[in-house]
Design a protein around this motif. Sequence first.
Motif, mmCIF file in Angstrom:
data_model
loop_
_atom_site.group_PDB
_atom_site.id
_atom_site.type_symbol
_atom_site.label_atom_id
_atom_site.label_comp_id
_atom_site.label_asym_id
_atom_site.label_seq_id
_atom_site.Cartn_x
_atom_site.Cartn_y
_atom_site.Cartn_z
ATOM 1 N N ARG A 175 -3.837 -3.728 0.455
ATOM 2 C CA ARG A 175 -4.147 -4.139 1.674
ATOM 3 C C ARG A 175 -4.304 -5.615 2.059
ATOM 4 O O ARG A 175 -4.137 -6.246 3.065
ATOM 5 N N ILE B 132 -12.298 2.365 3.596
ATOM 6 C CA ILE B 132 -12.199 1.050 3.221
ATOM 7 C C ILE B 132 -11.264 0.483 4.094
ATOM 8 O O ILE B 132 -11.567 -0.717 4.638
ATOM 9 N N ALA B 133 -10.062 0.967 4.473
ATOM 10 C CA ALA B 133 -9.101 0.416 5.521
ATOM 11 C C ALA B 133 -9.716 0.063 6.719
ATOM 12 O O ALA B 133 -9.367 -0.948 7.282
ATOM 13 N N LEU C 36 -16.014 -4.740 -2.480
ATOM 14 C CA LEU C 36 -16.062 -3.511 -2.830
ATOM 15 C C LEU C 36 -16.916 -3.459 -4.119
ATOM 16 O O LEU C 36 -16.357 -3.888 -4.945
ATOM 17 N N ALA D 64 -6.858 -0.781 -2.007
ATOM 18 C CA ALA D 64 -7.505 -1.790 -1.268
ATOM 19 C C ALA D 64 -7.185 -3.123 -1.476
ATOM 20 O O ALA D 64 -7.077 -3.928 -0.601
ATOM 21 N N LEU E 138 -10.934 -10.435 -0.521
ATOM 22 C CA LEU E 138 -11.593 -9.107 -1.165
ATOM 23 C C LEU E 138 -11.904 -9.087 -2.580
ATOM 24 O O LEU E 138 -11.116 -9.791 -3.380
ATOM 25 N N HIS F 211 0.698 -1.194 -0.109
ATOM 26 C CA HIS F 211 -0.150 0.106 -0.083
ATOM 27 C C HIS F 211 0.781 1.466 -0.049
ATOM 28 O O HIS F 211 0.827 2.008 -0.741
ATOM 29 N N LEU G 98 -11.764 -3.153 6.285
ATOM 30 C CA LEU G 98 -11.015 -4.308 5.872
ATOM 31 C C LEU G 98 -10.495 -4.839 7.414
ATOM 32 O O LEU G 98 -9.838 -5.765 7.286
ATOM 33 N N ASP H 20 -10.186 6.101 0.955
ATOM 34 C CA ASP H 20 -9.278 4.891 1.122
ATOM 35 C C ASP H 20 -9.134 4.747 2.954
ATOM 36 O O ASP H 20 -9.022 3.402 2.964
ATOM 37 N N CYS I 92 -6.739 -11.264 -3.809
ATOM 38 C CA CYS I 92 -8.055 -10.277 -4.245
ATOM 39 C C CYS I 92 -8.474 -10.490 -5.667
ATOM 40 O O CYS I 92 -7.659 -11.008 -6.459
#
Length: 697
Positions: free
Chosen positions: A309, A277-278, A425, A306, A394, A255, A281, A274, A317
């Motif tokens: 992360r 979202i962090a 997301l 994202a 994710l 990140h 998560l 951001d 992801c």
Amino acid sequence: MPAAPSPAQQALRKLGLTRDIDLALHLPLRYEDETRITPLQSARDGAVVQIEATVTASEVQLRPRRQLLVHVDDGTGTCELRFFSFYPSQLKTMAVGARLRIRGEVKGGFWGRQMLHPAVRAAHGALPTALTPVYPSTASLPQPYLRRAIATALQRADLSDTLPPGVAPPLVRVWGQNGPQSPYSLREALLFLHHPAPEVALATLEDHSHPAWQRLKAEELLAQQLSQQQSRLARSRLRAPVLRAPHAAPAAPLHAQLLAQLPFALTAAQQRVDGEIAADLARPVPMHRLLQGDVGAGKTVVAALAACRAMDAGWQCALMAPTEILAEQHFAKLVGWLEPLLAASGRRVAWLSGGQKKKERAAMLALVESGAAALVVGTHAVIQEQVRFQNLALAIIDEQHRFGVAQRLELRRKLQAQGMEPHLLMMSATPIPRTLAMSYYADLDVSVIDELPPGRTPIVTKLIADSRRDEVIARIAAQVAAGRQVYWVCPLIEESEALDLSNATATHAELSAALPGAMVGLLHSRMPAAEKKAVMAQFSGGQMGVLVSTTVIEVGVDVPNASLMVIEHAERFGLSQLHQLRGRVGRGAAASACVLLYATNDSGRLGETARERLRAMLETNDGFEIARRDLEIRGPGEFLGARQSGDALLRFADLATDAPLLEWARALAPQMLAQHPELAARHVARWLGGKADYLKA
């Protein structure tokens, strides 16, 4: 053995009218006033009236075409009834001397007054005391059968109140002679709307502003809000991986590395989103977040952060896009940003699409299953059964409204074996108006990137009639001569893919002939994937000056040197689609323009809806304002895509006019779930039945 259902019973099932409450909530399209008899001498020309008259003559004529002519007299005047299609039973009903009740439109003609195909029945029994309902139906479901079925259902259905004691929706007041009376209950509202009194103002029934309609709309919105809140509560009990970078990592987290190497700084809006979202998560509960922002607001980089992360925490992801072109754009961008950062750990970005060769696909599937593919980008291929992730944490879905409920649910099941669900997301470049977000997306957390990166060139929008096409082509020639690139978009012709293709092909030939020094490319949905890829590569690389395309370039295509967008037959496009297409230019430093080329009808005019859409495009570049106007023009259906899986989950409420009722339902739903869970369960079952799951996907 049970008897086979009759055609009418099959038709009821097809309309979804399987429960008594379904029939009770099947409301009239319109009403006919059969409560009064109008003397013929008082009937105005062109008025729909009911007369009671005696048949004085009846004959079947064979020339100029077969028809039944019946003459009637009501004592104040005479009228001719004309039928071009009729049955033997009707001949008996309308025999000379029969006394009839006849309802139809009275027209004055050379031979006297006339009704064409009126409704006719024998005149016996008292007149009805309420307006006669006319219901939405099909050919195999006659109105009399449907009326009887609904009347029976209204007697049998449980219409008891499911609102908490003492609670009533706002605006639901009946105004009588002595001021406001008590609000309608559900039972009173339904009985009234199926059989309204003749003195009611029909306009209040037709525009759904009558208090009885208000009651139904409020209850429907409450059912939707309860279902969404139930979904949110159910998800809060699920588990998801906690995605935090390990403290003792040997290198800086991906990140931070990505942020350091980006050639631009994040806007304040991107930084805020951001952070949101962090925070999601880092919790053990599945994120369910909608990321929306206008065209070019920088959603992809936020999605990439994202993904970083998830990868920092040692998980995989997936990013899924609705079209191969859009998925490839994401893939190219993400490979450029992330592969150099992933190389040290031996991980990589994988690509999955339906058009892949077997050998390449097998290699990618092996990478995904082994966990060596830290990020998987692709189309619907990402959710197929044979795609086995080692540890998907994710899932990112771009242009989420283009995917069906089943497809989104499939992606969420990829972690089921471990007793968890991945974080989700969803991204949308079609900004969603507030009322729509409050209703259909009430179970989501919404993040908005509400500013554009600095340096984006304002786009000038021009509205030009198709008769000035030559001027537009001359403008294109000037742009190409100056080293710029141009899009020319042809409309999708839904009735015929062949027509659609010939339209684009003809335009391509026309522009190729008019611009002999320029390379003019053609892109459409029926081209093989490899050919599409080659055309896009030439345009992105700058070798191709003009790209003629159908709407496959609507989203995601990013060519900074393209400074002119021509949209042919702009009157055929939806407002959000026009805004998306316009967003393909203005991505570099050059002054950019979008030309909306429109064709008028035979009388030289544009339709009212088309005129509203094009006016909105001229007046604003703001995606949220565009979305608000689009909702007013089209209603919510197309914003939601397959979320509804073919069912309009709001049948009665109108988000453009019923915001106060929506606010009321939104505030009441959590209270009901907490304090009256049994009433809430009954309310959702009554209104949504099995459809509630579609709201939760």
